[in-house]
Each structure stands twice: as C-alpha cells, then as structure tokens.
Design a protein around this motif. Structure first.
Motif, PDB file in Angstrom:
ATOM      1  N   ASP A  46       0.516  -1.406   0.183  1.00 58.53           N
ATOM      2  CA  ASP A  46      -0.349   0.102  -0.103  1.00 58.53           C
ATOM      3  C   ASP A  46       1.487   0.656   0.189  1.00 58.53           C
ATOM      4  N   VAL A  47       1.170   1.998  -1.258  1.00 58.97           N
ATOM      5  CA  VAL A  47       1.539   3.681  -1.417  1.00 58.97           C
ATOM      6  C   VAL A  47       1.123   4.075  -1.037  1.00 58.97           C
ATOM      7  N   ARG A  48       1.522   5.254   0.243  1.00 57.10           N
ATOM      8  CA  ARG A  48      -0.224   6.296  -0.451  1.00 57.10           C
ATOM      9  C   ARG A  48       0.883   7.646  -0.340  1.00 57.10           C
ATOM     10  N   VAL A  49       0.065   8.343  -1.574  1.00 54.57           N
ATOM     11  CA  VAL A  49       1.712   9.616  -2.663  1.00 54.57           C
ATOM     12  C   VAL A  49       1.065  10.698  -1.891  1.00 54.57           C
ATOM     13  N   ASN A  50       2.417  11.547  -1.781  1.00 48.50           N
ATOM     14  CA  ASN A  50       1.682  12.769  -1.662  1.00 48.50           C
ATOM     15  C   ASN A  50       1.714  13.890  -3.445  1.00 48.50           C
ATOM     16  N   ASP A  51       2.136  15.021  -2.890  1.00 49.99           N
ATOM     17  CA  ASP A  51       1.793  15.664  -4.322  1.00 49.99           C
ATOM     18  C   ASP A  51       2.928  16.085  -5.068  1.00 49.99           C
ATOM     19  N   CYS A  52       4.032  16.167  -4.721  1.00 49.71           N
ATOM     20  CA  CYS A  52       5.290  15.595  -5.391  1.00 49.71           C
ATOM     21  C   CYS A  52       5.813  14.532  -6.396  1.00 49.71           C
ATOM     22  N   TYR A  53       4.944  13.336  -6.581  1.00 50.12           N
ATOM     23  CA  TYR A  53       4.574  12.458  -7.129  1.00 50.12           C
ATOM     24  C   TYR A  53       3.175  12.317  -7.913  1.00 50.12           C
ATOM     25  N   THR A  54       4.180  11.908  -9.181  1.00 49.63           N
ATOM     26  CA  THR A  54       2.101  11.505 -10.054  1.00 49.63           C
ATOM     27  C   THR A  54       1.971   9.656  -9.524  1.00 49.63           C
ATOM     28  N   ASN A  55       1.067   8.981 -10.188  1.00 51.64           N
ATOM     29  CA  ASN A  55       0.615   7.827  -9.294  1.00 51.64           C
ATOM     30  C   ASN A  55       2.229   6.605 -10.119  1.00 51.64           C
ATOM     31  N   LYS A  56       2.055   7.482 -11.821  1.00 52.98           N
ATOM     32  CA  LYS A  56       2.659   6.962 -12.746  1.00 52.98           C
ATOM     33  C   LYS A  56       4.056   7.247 -12.168  1.00 52.98           C
ATOM     34  N   GLU A  57       4.838   7.856 -11.399  1.00 52.43           N
ATOM     35  CA  GLU A  57       5.924   8.150 -11.177  1.00 52.43           C
ATOM     36  C   GLU A  57       6.319   7.078  -9.939  1.00 52.43           C
TER      37      GLU A  57
END
Length: 358
Positions: free
Chosen positions: A248-259
């Motif tokens: 499970d990866v919670r992504v911040n606004d520095c990255y897109t999910n694709k990145e």
C-alpha cells in the motif's frame, strides 16, 4: 418551501436521520438516492439522476461562468461487529446523532445540500454551482463520481464533503496498491533448497521496510509505503514456488502515481505490478480564493492522509466538512448535532466569501 437557515438546518437533520435509517452500502444506494431527490422536490429544485448519483444545477446557471462543484457521497461501508447500537436506527443522545454513515459522510452531505439550496436562486454569484450526491465512494466504484464527471460541464474548483472538523484539507494523498511476487524453487521440505521463496522474501521485506522516496511535501509529508499482506504455501511439507505480497503506497503531491509505479517497478527486488494508477493525490493552492475565504473565518489548513472522491477530480479541490475522520468506519458511529448546524453556517459563509464579490 421557504428557504431560511433555520429551516435548512432542521430539514438537513431530518434528511440525515432518514438516510441513516435506509441501508446504502456501496452499489446499493437506490433508496437513499430517492431520499435526496425528495429534498430537491420539496424545494422545487430541478435535479437529474445518473445511476445512483443525484445532481442539480443552480437556477441561474451560466455557461460563461466558471463552475464550483459541491460533492459528497451517500454510500456507506458495512457495519462492523462491534456495534452496540442498531446502525440503522438514528438515535440522538447527549447531543450526538448515532448511526451508520452519520459522520462519514452523511453530516457533510446534508450540510452541503443545505448550503447549495441556500444559494440556489442567487443571481449575484460569480460561479455556477453543481451539487452532486454520489454513490460508490467507499469502494472507489465505477458508477460514482468518476462516471458522473463524464457528463457534467467542466468543473473549475470543488469542495468534497468529508469529515474534517470544518478545517481546510488543502491536499490529500493518492493511493497505489501493488501486487508483488517473490519467486523461488519449489521442493519437498525434506530436501536441501537454497532458493526458498519464503526465505527470499526476508530481504525483499527488509528492502520495502527501508525504502524511502526522496521528495517530501510541505503539506502531505513523505510518501508512505507499507507491506500490508503476505501469502505463501499450501501444506507443511512443500516449499512454495512464490510468496505473494500486497504493498500500500500513499502518494504525496510531489509525485504522480505513474512516477511512483515506475520507480518501484524499476528498483524493487521482486516482481511488482500496480493495480491502478487513477487515484492520484489532489490539492488546492493555499492562495486560492476559496481557501482564503475559509482562512478569513478562522479555519486552519492541513494535508489529509485519507483518500476520498477528490482522487477523481482534475481541478483544484478542497476537502471540508463537519465531523471527525477518526470516527469514520468505527462502531457506534456518530456526529454531534452542533457540528451539522455549524457546518451549514460555515459552508454558507465560506461560499459567500468566495462567490459574492464586493
């Protein structure tokens, strides 16, 4: 029906009680959609329905103006086994309204509907308003806000109603779930095997435990990576060919999910595949007039770690609503009556500051 704040608050509470009394698990929201339709009928507001999504436009909708979307959901999770009260009986005790969906996100939904109704006939506003009561939020289903956005006019900014204690969640983490496989050589447990998939998974788990993404967000902090499931083997005397992991990866606004997906699939010491890349992080600038309107009323800003229908939006969006996120999905869920009445007042005042220019 005459529109006054007092009337709106009384009717919003009544609507929430009716919504609680009607089970509305994800994909089973037809009856609560009818209850929401009845609200619009009672105020002579035209509405439309797509599947179990109910939506309405302000009376003086003008295609030359930008559009504000007000959105919250009317589906719920299923009640857990720890409930001591009937989850479908709206009980008021000591200023609290108990019931499944009262906090997540019924209080937000009825407060937003009340605020929309307050502004429905306004002619002196510089944005159009769309109110959308949507389905399938809790399971990120295909027939919720995602499908509705395909037929709505262009949305320029949005408020997503989720319990934030009426503070301003100006960013929200995205989500990527990965399925991982650690391979090995299957064998009988009695024979030597230097390629045991379960033993191989130890260093893989250690890699995930220590992995970190270099970019940290001022609002959302670091990307959060967690191994949440592991599965291997079928009987005691067989070394399995593989170990299956869920990450499970919670992504911040520095990255897109694709990145994020590209980085992990390139670097992880195991086979890795993302389930979906569509639940991206979302945000709105702190300088946005909608946020500034909330700040002027004493509201504070923060970044939210939990996922909502904001992930479906490509425009700037603010998560805001009465209630407390920590009560969501808990036994004997509740919301304070005062939170709903305050929520309606604050929604109206924030929207006044944003929609009506001197």
């Amino acid at each position: 029906m005459k529109i006054t704040k007092s009337n709106l608050k009384e009717n919003a509470l009544s609507l929430l009680q009716d919504l609680i009394a009607q089970p509305s698990f994800s994909k089973q929201e037809a009856k609560t959609a009818e209850l929401i339709q009845n609200w619009f009928i009672s105020y002579n507001i035209p509405f439309k329905r797509q599947d179990n999504n109910v939506y309405a436009f302000n009376k003086h909708f003008d295609s030359n103006k930008p559009t504000l979307l007000l959105n919250s959901h009317h589906d719920t999770v299923k009640p857990n086994s720890a409930y001591t009260k009937d989850p479908f009986t709206p009980i008021i005790e000591e200023g609290k309204l108990f019931g499944l969906g009262s906090n997540d996100a019924g209080g937000c939904l009825v407060s937003l509907i009340a605020a929309f109704t307050y502004f429905y006939e306004s002619e002196d506003i510089d944005h159009n308003i769309i109110m959308a009561a949507t389905a399938e939020e809790e399971n990120s289903g295909p027939l919720g806000l995602n499908s509705l956005l395909e037929i709505l006019p262009k949305v320029d900014v949005a408020i997503v109603g989720e319990p934030t204690q009426m503070q301003l969640a100006i960013a929200e983490k995205g989500l990527v779930i990965f399925d991982g496989i650690v391979h090995g050589t299957p064998s009988h447990a009695a024979h030597p095997n230097n390629d045991n998939a379960i033993y191989n998974s130890i260093k893989v788990l250690d890699w995930f435990k220590n992995y970190s993404f270099p970019k940290s967000s001022e609002v959302l902090g670091d990307v959060k990576l967690t191994v949440t499931q592991i599965n291997a083997g079928s009987q005691h005397n067989v070394v399995p060919a593989k170990v299956e992991l869920v990450i499970d990866v919670r992504v911040n606004d520095c990255y897109t999910n694709k990145e994020i997906a590209n980085m992990l699939t390139d670097e992880a010491p195991c086979e890795l595949k993302p389930r979906s890349l569509r639940l991206n992080s979302s945000s709105i600038p702190k300088e946005h007039p909608l946020v500034r309107s909330g700040i002027s009323l004493g509201r504070s800003t923060y970044g939210s770690p939990t996922l909502s229908d904001q992930a479906a939006l490509s425009c700037p969006s603010l998560k805001l609503g009465p209630g407390d996120s920590t009560r969501s999905h808990t036994a004997d869920e509740y919301i304070f009556i005062d939170e709903i009445t305050e929520g309606i007042d604050l929604y109206i005042e924030i929207l006044k500051g944003f929609l009506i220019k001197d």
